[in-house]
Design an enzyme around this catalytic site. Sequence first.
Site, PDB file in Angstrom:
ATOM      1  N   LYS A  89      -5.078  -3.239 -10.331  1.00 53.08           N
ATOM      2  CA  LYS A  89      -3.871  -3.155 -11.151  1.00 53.08           C
ATOM      3  C   LYS A  89      -4.242  -3.577 -12.560  1.00 53.08           C
ATOM      4  O   LYS A  89      -5.115  -4.433 -12.757  1.00 53.08           O
ATOM      5  CB  LYS A  89      -2.782  -4.092 -10.609  1.00 53.08           C
ATOM      6  CG  LYS A  89      -1.380  -3.693 -11.013  1.00 53.08           C
ATOM      7  CD  LYS A  89      -0.844  -2.593 -10.104  1.00 53.08           C
ATOM      8  CE  LYS A  89       0.631  -2.329 -10.346  1.00 53.08           C
ATOM      9  NZ  LYS A  89       1.198  -1.432  -9.335  1.00 53.08           N
ATOM     10  N   GLY A 114      20.207  -0.002  -5.826  1.00 47.80           N
ATOM     11  CA  GLY A 114      19.337   0.637  -6.801  1.00 47.80           C
ATOM     12  C   GLY A 114      19.226   2.113  -6.499  1.00 47.80           C
ATOM     13  O   GLY A 114      18.535   2.518  -5.566  1.00 47.80           O
ATOM     14  N   VAL A 115      19.935   2.939  -7.267  1.00 45.51           N
ATOM     15  CA  VAL A 115      19.935   4.383  -7.010  1.00 45.51           C
ATOM     16  C   VAL A 115      19.408   5.137  -8.232  1.00 45.51           C
ATOM     17  O   VAL A 115      19.954   6.146  -8.657  1.00 45.51           O
ATOM     18  CB  VAL A 115      21.334   4.894  -6.592  1.00 45.51           C
ATOM     19  CG1 VAL A 115      21.660   4.440  -5.185  1.00 45.51           C
ATOM     20  CG2 VAL A 115      22.428   4.417  -7.556  1.00 45.51           C
ATOM     21  N   GLY A 116      18.317   4.629  -8.767  1.00 44.63           N
ATOM     22  CA  GLY A 116      17.660   5.268  -9.898  1.00 44.63           C
ATOM     23  C   GLY A 116      16.666   6.309  -9.427  1.00 44.63           C
ATOM     24  O   GLY A 116      16.962   7.125  -8.558  1.00 44.63           O
ATOM     25  N   LYS A 117      15.435   6.253  -9.979  1.00 42.22           N
ATOM     26  CA  LYS A 117      14.437   7.299  -9.735  1.00 42.22           C
ATOM     27  C   LYS A 117      14.189   7.538  -8.245  1.00 42.22           C
ATOM     28  O   LYS A 117      14.197   8.659  -7.772  1.00 42.22           O
ATOM     29  CB  LYS A 117      13.116   6.925 -10.411  1.00 42.22           C
ATOM     30  CG  LYS A 117      13.099   7.220 -11.895  1.00 42.22           C
ATOM     31  CD  LYS A 117      11.711   7.446 -12.442  1.00 42.22           C
ATOM     32  CE  LYS A 117      10.774   6.296 -12.202  1.00 42.22           C
ATOM     33  NZ  LYS A 117       9.461   6.487 -12.866  1.00 42.22           N
TER      34      LYS A 117
END
EC number: 1.4.1.23
Length: 361
Positions: free
Chosen positions: A88, A188-191
């Site tokens: 990372k 959380g209903v984003g991407k």
Amino acid sequence: MTDVTDGVLHTLFHSDQGGHEQVVLCQDRATGLKAVIAIHSTALGPALGGTRFYPYASEEAAVADALNLSRGMSYKNAMAGLDHGGGKAVIIGDPDRIKSEELLLAYGRFVASLGGRYVTACDVGTYVADMDVVARECRWTTGRSPENGGAGDSSVLTAFGVFQGMRASAQHLWGDPTLRGRKVGVAGVGKVGHHLVQHLLDDGAEVVITDVRPESVQRILERHPSRVTAVADTEALIRTEGLDIYAPCALGGALNDLSVPVLTAKVVCGAANNQLAHPGVEKDLADRGILYAPDYVVNAGGVIQVADELHGFDFDRCRAKASKIFDTTLAIFARAKEDGIPPAAAADRIAEQRMAEARRH
């Protein structure tokens, strides 16, 4: 030597969270680049993991995040069956203020200097367009745009993998791999989350949603006015009566000392990274009889996609690999039952075993 350096070196060489093969500190004063590249393991192959661009409170916090995230990628890639170790990178600073083409190119040169030991991709604060820039200096870059030979947005397969984890959870707990008639709460209903909602609706689930962004909630309610309900916040969602599955798909740390005692769901399976706020939460879930599908197992669809890009991206091939998350999740539940440990610990054991066997060959 400063206390900060002492702390980093102690973590790296002496703590259970260390064991990293290599940590690279990168600086390019002309562009303002300050970055940390952490390679946890190359036992299974070149380390693969995204680049996070974030305004850390301190350099020590940035190094600690890189160490933690890279270690997590080793486990995620091992459980996904990829021939990649874990790595990372973090770039220190506010991307809205300091991100520039020149800075990204300088970063790309640092990644390239590692000669393929680390393969980078998108993460928080970096996007497909950024990877296109990095790739101009570094061929070990994935998550690029389709126009530049890349796979593009990885959220589609991330959501598909989480859905497979849910199906496996249903199979394990209720004897049937369907969400039909089950009530699923998605925070959380984003991407990723909005793709997951579609899978759930297609499978016949009842869906309850929440998001800190009202426009994200509204988009789904307008599309499915009679099949989705919304609640004010995550606090309300986790207390929803009759909830079968809770899917944290926003920030990490969603499972903590405050949320676990009031969870009404029988299963937790979501896309968010680092859902367990601290060690011991996995036992708290088990003690309450809540089945936890380990986050780094079920959300691996995205890393499966970017890894495939290195071989010439093929969506159908990736989807087939991501569908195996169903079998992997079931295997983890079986191992947890056999060893008398929580699923999170079982997943760690399986990943560590794969890495250890690779080192012996």
